[in-house]
Enzyme design. Structure first.
Site, PDB file in Angstrom:
ATOM      1  N   PHE A 252       0.837  -1.195   0.000  1.00 64.65           N
ATOM      2  CA  PHE A 252       0.000   0.000   0.000  1.00 64.65           C
ATOM      3  C   PHE A 252       0.874   1.247   0.000  1.00 64.65           C
ATOM      4  CE2 PHE A 252      -2.410   3.279   2.329  1.00 64.65           C
ATOM      5  CZ  PHE A 252      -3.599   3.273   1.623  1.00 64.65           C
TER       6      PHE A 252
ATOM      7  N   ASN B 233      -3.069   2.108  10.558  1.00 60.58           N
ATOM      8  CA  ASN B 233      -3.820   2.488   9.361  1.00 60.58           C
ATOM      9  C   ASN B 233      -4.300   1.183   8.735  1.00 60.58           C
ATOM     10  OD1 ASN B 233      -4.915   3.640   7.094  1.00 60.58           O
ATOM     11  ND2 ASN B 233      -2.959   4.041   6.091  1.00 60.58           N
ATOM     12  N   PRO B 234      -5.425   0.664   9.208  1.00 58.71           N
ATOM     13  CA  PRO B 234      -5.889  -0.652   8.763  1.00 58.71           C
ATOM     14  C   PRO B 234      -6.697  -0.559   7.480  1.00 58.71           C
ATOM     15  CG  PRO B 234      -7.438   0.229  10.327  1.00 58.71           C
ATOM     16  CD  PRO B 234      -6.360   1.279  10.165  1.00 58.71           C
TER      17      PRO B 234
END
Length: 287
Positions: free
Chosen positions: A89, A184-185
């Protein structure tokens, strides 16, 4: 051909392709090709044909909505540089606010604060905390087999204790001792698939994006695991979608281990992350 003319033409091409920041990306790509910075591009008079060909190929890929950071291989996050690419990500600027919150809380926790970054991805938050709070003891965990090597690359030499595993069970050896948990899932609802930016939907790992029908599955797990990891009075901060400004705090309010639950807005005044403090008594485990 001058850098200015090249960037102007590329920016128009990117604008027509729907890229959100065409001028910035066009200049950043040319600076990458020439081994310089955007600020120094006006000092150059001409771009040689081989460099123009390389640049044109990168602009074509960006116009196809391949992330800028995948093309340059680099993402900046607060004061640290991160290697990024397919499989991990790409950290967003909005998350820097959450990292700043975690850094401030770690500094307030006294000497040798213990910080845990759950769902570390590229290692962005963990690396920022280690960089700005040098005496912090920082731990991080990542589940995704494709993302984990990127975290290894970014956190090697930082002193961060990086592990591969599930946020729901990670760090049994730290239970009840952590000062700050930050994450920050994944938080995008599965039903929001079509609304996700092309760069994220087609290139970011889906394990880092989607989290159940309402996007809150990982946050529910975090509310429980953070309560086990934190010492009484410790704090947690978790990023969420801008439409979850009420639902994400409600998860923590309902879990039973938290007080001072509040939501925070980003620089665009959109709901961005929730924070809470571990109660001084009571927990999921009934302590």
């Amino acid at each position: 051909m001058s850098p200015r003319a090249l960037v102007a033409a590329a920016a128009e091409r990117l604008r027509l392709a729907g890229v959100a920041s065409p001028e910035h990306d066009a200049a950043e790509l040319l600076a990458h090709v020439l081994g310089t910075t955007r600020g120094r591009l006006p000092l150059l008079e001409d771009v040689a044909p081989p460099a123009r060909a390389t640049y044109d190929a990168l602009v074509e890929r960006r116009a196809a909505r391949e992330p800028l950071q995948h093309l340059t291989g680099v993402a900046w996050f607060r004061h640290v540089e991160l290697a990024v690419g397919p499989g991990v990500f790409v950290p967003r600027p909005e998350t820097e606010l959450l990292a700043g919150w975690a850094i401030d809380r770690a500094r307030e926790a006294g000497e040798r604060p213990v910080v845990v970054d759950l769902c570390t991805g590229s290692g962005a938050i963990a690396k920022a905390v280690a960089d700005e709070v040098p005496d912090a003891v920082v731990h991080a965990v990542e589940l995704d087999e494709a993302a984990y090597p990127w975290a290894v690359r970014n956190l090697t030499g930082t002193g961060v204790d990086l592990r591969q595993g599930d946020l729901a069970t990670a760090f049994d050896d730290l239970l009840g001792t952590v000062d700050v948990v930050v994450s920050n899932p994944p938080y995008v609802p599965l039903e929001a698939w079509e609304s996700v930016a092309v760069e994220a939907r087609d290139h970011d790992p889906h394990l880092a994006l989607f989290s159940g029908d309402d996007g809150l599955d990982a946050i529910r797990t975090l509310a429980v695991r953070a309560s086990d990891l934190l010492r009484p009075g410790g704090v947690v901060g978790v990023e969420h979608a801008d439409v979850q400004g009420e639902s994400a705090p409600a998860v923590f309010a309902a879990q039973g281990s938290w007080e001072e639950v509040r939501d925070h807005r980003d620089l665009s005044d959109r709901p961005r992350f929730v924070t809470a403090r571990r109660t001084l008594r009571g927990s999921r485990s009934g302590e």
